[in-house]
Design a protein around this motif. Structure first.
Motif, PDB file in Angstrom:
ATOM      1  N   HIS A  77      50.452  87.455  48.300  1.00  0.00           N
ATOM      2  CA  HIS A  77      49.621  88.505  47.676  1.00  0.00           C
ATOM      3  C   HIS A  77      49.191  88.039  46.288  1.00  0.00           C
ATOM      4  CE1 HIS A  77      48.971  93.043  46.810  1.00  0.00           C
ATOM      5  NE2 HIS A  77      48.611  92.396  45.716  1.00  0.00           N
ATOM      6  N   HIS A  79      45.408  87.881  43.552  1.00  0.00           N
ATOM      7  CA  HIS A  79      43.998  88.239  43.337  1.00  0.00           C
ATOM      8  C   HIS A  79      43.314  87.110  42.572  1.00  0.00           C
ATOM      9  CE1 HIS A  79      44.756  92.673  44.082  1.00  0.00           C
ATOM     10  NE2 HIS A  79      45.980  92.274  43.793  1.00  0.00           N
ATOM     11  N   HIS A 232      47.604  97.459  49.141  1.00  0.00           N
ATOM     12  CA  HIS A 232      48.733  97.823  48.282  1.00  0.00           C
ATOM     13  C   HIS A 232      49.348  99.117  48.802  1.00  0.00           C
ATOM     14  CE1 HIS A 232      46.071  95.390  45.679  1.00  0.00           C
ATOM     15  NE2 HIS A 232      47.162  95.037  45.028  1.00  0.00           N
ATOM     16  N   HIS A 271      53.912  95.232  47.483  1.00  0.00           N
ATOM     17  CA  HIS A 271      54.827  96.015  46.634  1.00  0.00           C
ATOM     18  C   HIS A 271      55.909  96.751  47.425  1.00  0.00           C
ATOM     19  CE1 HIS A 271      52.385  94.797  43.295  1.00  0.00           C
ATOM     20  NE2 HIS A 271      51.318  95.177  43.971  1.00  0.00           N
ATOM     21  N   ASP A 322      51.187  88.270  42.903  1.00  0.00           N
ATOM     22  CA  ASP A 322      50.284  89.351  42.490  1.00  0.00           C
ATOM     23  C   ASP A 322      49.584  89.066  41.159  1.00  0.00           C
ATOM     24  OD1 ASP A 322      48.898  91.768  42.757  1.00  0.00           O
ATOM     25  OD2 ASP A 322      50.457  92.902  41.705  1.00  0.00           O
TER      26      ASP A 322
HETATM   27 ZN    ZN Z   1      47.839  93.234  44.009  1.00  0.00          ZN
END
Ligand code: ZN
Ligand code: GUN
Length: 434
Positions: A77, A79, A232, A271, A322
């Motif tokens: 995960h 971005h 998420h 998460h 993340d």
């Molecule tokens: Zn994220």
């Protein structure tokens, strides 16, 4: 006439065949090991003494003695548009999204900007020993084209997708339910299973999608069952309260996605902090997986993942950075903080488990066992060379290390990009520390 490209690598060899939390002898360790790679795939992995005699004369043996050879890390995960705003101060998730995240993602409507960031982002992953990631792009389809163009040029196995977001966000980042679905389907056609690229249907999170958008995302997930889903869930208390308000008919946050058919194998949920046992059981039963993001969850003050309860439910779990909520691209630093999160929950996370989670555990969570994540014959030769003496402190600590567990633990707690001496993808060197 076909000629096989054969390469061999000598060093201490570590990989996993099972989850050390549930099996004895889950890991494979050869103090003096040999990894043989043929045409970008693992041909054999084992003891140097046993294997080197099988090598045809003239095959080069790359000498990495004193270092560890292990499968490349998998970050489930991250971005890529948030690369330039990592380490931005804020009072929690929702203000952080408004203040930093949305403005920085706006720039990805420009293909040249997207391409530049994608190059830096991939360099940074490879410097940290990460060979596969599940990547959020921005809402702009061109951000996906830029990303896969860059990852394919390097021959990397990557999963990525266009963010779907049709409400509760700035106008300049908003798609529509129909437009987002149309773009997603076109991107699946353009990139999914092309070379080593795979597509992830990517609703950002429930609050930024309407009922219609989640419905269409679920329909695409059914129509293309071997694509990924990523989103998420249950990250932050204020976010969870918002979801209860927006979806009063749902039993829980994960149930919002469940009702749209988005709990299935190859669905990766970032998460998973504020789940209850019913949620965990539902994830385990459907084959949906958790991406645990400790540096992000500590940084944003979101909460502490419960490893013990996840394991009791036998959920599929994996580790993730993340970035830009996460504060490091390094999976070693991610292990460092995962260890401390587990401690704060009263449990102990062995180093062997953490290295499993960052390799085979992630491959299993992504339904890619046999393709990446370990050194079984036929697996893609994505591997890293880890230097246990990379820094003065690591070298000093190494002098009094008594077991493999202690060695891996020191690497997880003290290591970062400096501990990665080289990174290989599909048998090709894609990074070498200078
Ligand atoms: Zn994220
Ligand atoms: N929830 C929705 N969007 C995001 C994001 O970009 N980062 C994190 N950490 N949580 C989110």
């Amino acid at each position: 006439m076909s000629t096989t490209d054969l390469q061999a690598y000598r060093g201490s060899l570590l990989h996993f065949l099972a989850d050390p939390a549930f099996s004895d002898n889950a890991h494979v360790w050869h103090d003096d090991g040999l990894l043989i790679v043929a045409d970008g795939k693992v041909e054999a992995a084992g003891d140097y003494a046993a294997l080197h005699a099988t090598l045809a004369p003239g095959v080069t043996v790359h000498d990495y003695r004193g270092k560890l050879l292990m499968p490349g890390f998998i970050d489930t995960h991250i971005h890529y548009p948030q690369t330039d705003m990592i380490a931005s101060p804020s009072e929690g998730l929702l203000p952080w999204l408004e203040t930093y995240t949305f403005p920085v993602e706006r720039g990805f409507d420009d293909p040249a900007h997207a391409a530049g960031v994608a190059e830096f982002f991939l360099d940074e992953l490879l410097r940290c020993g990460t060979t596969t990631a599940m990547v959020y792009c921005s809402v702009h389809p061109q951000s996906v084209d830029a990303f896969f163009t860059a990852s394919q040029a390097r021959g990397l196995r990557m999963v990525a997708g266009k963010v779907l977001m049709d409400r509760n966000c700035p106008e300049f980042l908003r798609d529509t339910a129909e437009g987002g679905a149309r773009d997603t389907e076109a991107l699946i056609g353009r990139w999914h299973n092309r070379g080593r690229s795979q597509y992830a249907i990517t609703p950002r999170f429930a609050p930024t999608s309407t009922h219609e958008q989640l419905q269409l995302a679920g329909e695409l997930a059914r129509a293309y069952p071997d694509t990924y889903i990523q989103t998420h869930v249950s990250e932050n208390a204020a976010e969870c309260a918002w979801v209860r308000q927006l979806f009063p008919q749902s039993r829980s946050y994960i149930d919002v996605y469940d009702r749209y058919g988005m709990l299935r194998p190859r669905a990766m949920y970032g998460h998973c902090i504020w789940l209850d046992d019913t949620d965990r059981q539902r994830m385990a039963d459907t084959g949906a997986a958790a991406a645990i993001c400790p540096t992000s969850n500590l940084f944003l003050g979101s909460g502490l993942f419960d490893f013990e309860r996840a394991d009791q439910a036998r959920m599929l779990v994996s580790l993730a950075t993340d970035v830009g909520g996460g504060t490091s691209f390094s999976m070693l630093q991610t292990m460092n903080e995962a260890y401390k999160v587990a401690r704060l929950k009263g449990s102990h996370l062995p180093a062997l488990r953490m290295f499993y989670l960052a390799t085979l555990g992630a491959a299993r969570a992504m339904q890619l066992e046999g393709t990446i994540g370990n050194f079984v014959p036929g697996a893609e030769a994505d591997f890293i060379v880890v230097d246990p003496h990379a820094t003065p402190l690591l070298a000093r600590r190494a002098r009094s290390i008594a077991s493999l567990e202690e060695q891996l633990f020191a690497l997880a707690l003290l290591g970062d990009d400096r501990a990665i001496a080289a990174t290989y993808s599909g048998g090709r060197q894609v990074y070498a520390r200078t």
